[in-house]
Design a protein around this motif. Structure first.
Motif, PDB file in Angstrom:
ATOM      1  N   LEU A   1      21.788  73.606   6.396  1.00 56.67           N
ATOM      2  CA  LEU A   1      21.314  73.253   5.059  1.00 56.67           C
ATOM      3  C   LEU A   1      21.790  74.243   3.996  1.00 56.67           C
ATOM      4  N   ALA A   2      22.034  75.493   4.390  1.00 58.71           N
ATOM      5  CA  ALA A   2      22.603  76.448   3.429  1.00 58.71           C
ATOM      6  C   ALA A   2      23.993  75.993   3.003  1.00 58.71           C
ATOM      7  N   LEU A   3      24.790  75.575   3.979  1.00 59.05           N
ATOM      8  CA  LEU A   3      26.124  75.072   3.673  1.00 59.05           C
ATOM      9  C   LEU A   3      26.060  73.803   2.833  1.00 59.05           C
ATOM     10  N   TRP A   4      25.147  72.924   3.177  1.00 63.50           N
ATOM     11  CA  TRP A   4      24.946  71.675   2.435  1.00 63.50           C
ATOM     12  C   TRP A   4      24.511  71.965   1.001  1.00 63.50           C
ATOM     13  N   GLY A   5      23.628  72.921   0.827  1.00 64.17           N
ATOM     14  CA  GLY A   5      23.171  73.279  -0.513  1.00 64.17           C
ATOM     15  C   GLY A   5      24.304  73.797  -1.377  1.00 64.17           C
ATOM     16  N   ARG A   6      25.209  74.588  -0.789  1.00 66.26           N
ATOM     17  CA  ARG A   6      26.350  75.095  -1.550  1.00 66.26           C
ATOM     18  C   ARG A   6      27.267  73.951  -1.982  1.00 66.26           C
ATOM     19  N   ARG A   7      27.466  72.996  -1.107  1.00 63.41           N
ATOM     20  CA  ARG A   7      28.288  71.852  -1.482  1.00 63.41           C
ATOM     21  C   ARG A   7      27.627  71.054  -2.602  1.00 63.41           C
ATOM     22  N   LEU A   8      26.321  70.851  -2.483  1.00 65.47           N
ATOM     23  CA  LEU A   8      25.602  70.052  -3.477  1.00 65.47           C
ATOM     24  C   LEU A   8      25.666  70.669  -4.866  1.00 65.47           C
ATOM     25  N   VAL A   9      25.452  71.989  -4.954  1.00 66.18           N
ATOM     26  CA  VAL A   9      25.441  72.604  -6.274  1.00 66.18           C
ATOM     27  C   VAL A   9      26.833  72.545  -6.897  1.00 66.18           C
ATOM     28  N   GLY A  10      27.869  72.706  -6.078  1.00 64.80           N
ATOM     29  CA  GLY A  10      29.219  72.579  -6.613  1.00 64.80           C
ATOM     30  C   GLY A  10      29.497  71.190  -7.145  1.00 64.80           C
TER      31      GLY A  10
END
Length: 243
Positions: free
Chosen positions: A180-189
């Motif tokens: 989810l940390a990786l997913w969150g970084r993708r989402l904010v970008g």
């Protein structure tokens, strides 16, 4: 945001006083901006309602299902608040939303969650960034528009509930936390790119908001998006994740 100008541009001067009915500003450029702003807000809330309603079906517990159902209802209430405000201004909500439908639909296609927990994270990230974005704009707008944005933000129950549920899910699952940390970084970008694209296409972040030379507008835009990124990092830290 302290780094941004505190006073709205001349086009956004407070023309409304207590007890008067909201109306479109006389300046046609600013009036178009206001319609666009409410259009993208309305379609964002309608999309949020649809997304949460769908996600609720895949909830791991009945409690989670009921919680997401309540949040979906809130999203639709926000949509109705914007829709009703546009109606008072004499603007059809479908007309206002239609320019943004392809772009927002494309965003959701690009960020389709793989499971319920990714759906939860998406709702948490996108709702918070949207709220930050509209709050930042509100300080530059007329009183009627600021008041509506304030009412929507005050009625928002989504963030704390999603944060609490994500914290529970992540507490004893390091593999989920990493994913989810990786997913969150993708989402904010993706979310910031989407906001910039709409802002450029519809002049959200141009001369209507950031009066001055082009280089000053660019600087203010960078400051705004830097603040949005810092806010996101703080929220991820509350989940024990690295942004």
């Amino acid at each position: 945001m302290s780094s941004l100008p505190s006073s709205p541009p001349q086009q956004a001067s407070d023309e409304h006083t207590a007890g008067t009915q909201p109306r479109l500003p006389a300046d046609p450029r600013y009036a178009r901006f206001i319609v666009d702003l409410f259009g993208v807000m309305a379609y964002g809330e309608l999309s949020g309602f649809e997304r949460l309603s769908s996600d609720a079906r895949f909830s791991p517990t009945l409690h989670d299902r009921a919680t997401l159902g309540r949040l979906a209802v809130k999203e639709f209430e926000h949509f109705e608040m914007v829709s009703n405000h546009l109606a008072v201004l004499g603007v059809d909500v479908e007309t206002a939303m239609s320019p943004f439908q392809p772009s927002i639909d494309s965003f959701h296609e690009r960020t389709r969650p793989a499971d319920w927990y990714e759906s939860l994270m998406k709702a948490y990230v996108i709702d918070a960034i949207s709220a930050d974005f509209y709050t930042a704009l509100a300080g530059r707008l007329d009183a009627s528009t600021r008041e509506l944005i304030g009412r929507i933000q005050a009625a928002d129950e989504q963030g704390p509930l999603l944060q609490e549920r994500l914290q529970e899910a992540l507490a004893d699952d390091p593999r989920l936390a990493s994913r989810l940390a990786l997913w969150g970084r993708r989402l904010v970008g993706e979310a910031l790119t989407q906001a910039q694209r709409i802002g450029i296409e519809r002049a959200f972040l141009g001369a209507l908001l950031f009066a001055g030379a082009e280089e000053d507008q660019e600087k203010e835009t960078l400051l705004l998006f830097s603040q949005l990124t810092r806010n996101h990092s703080r929220r991820m830290s509350l989940l024990g994740l690295t942004a």
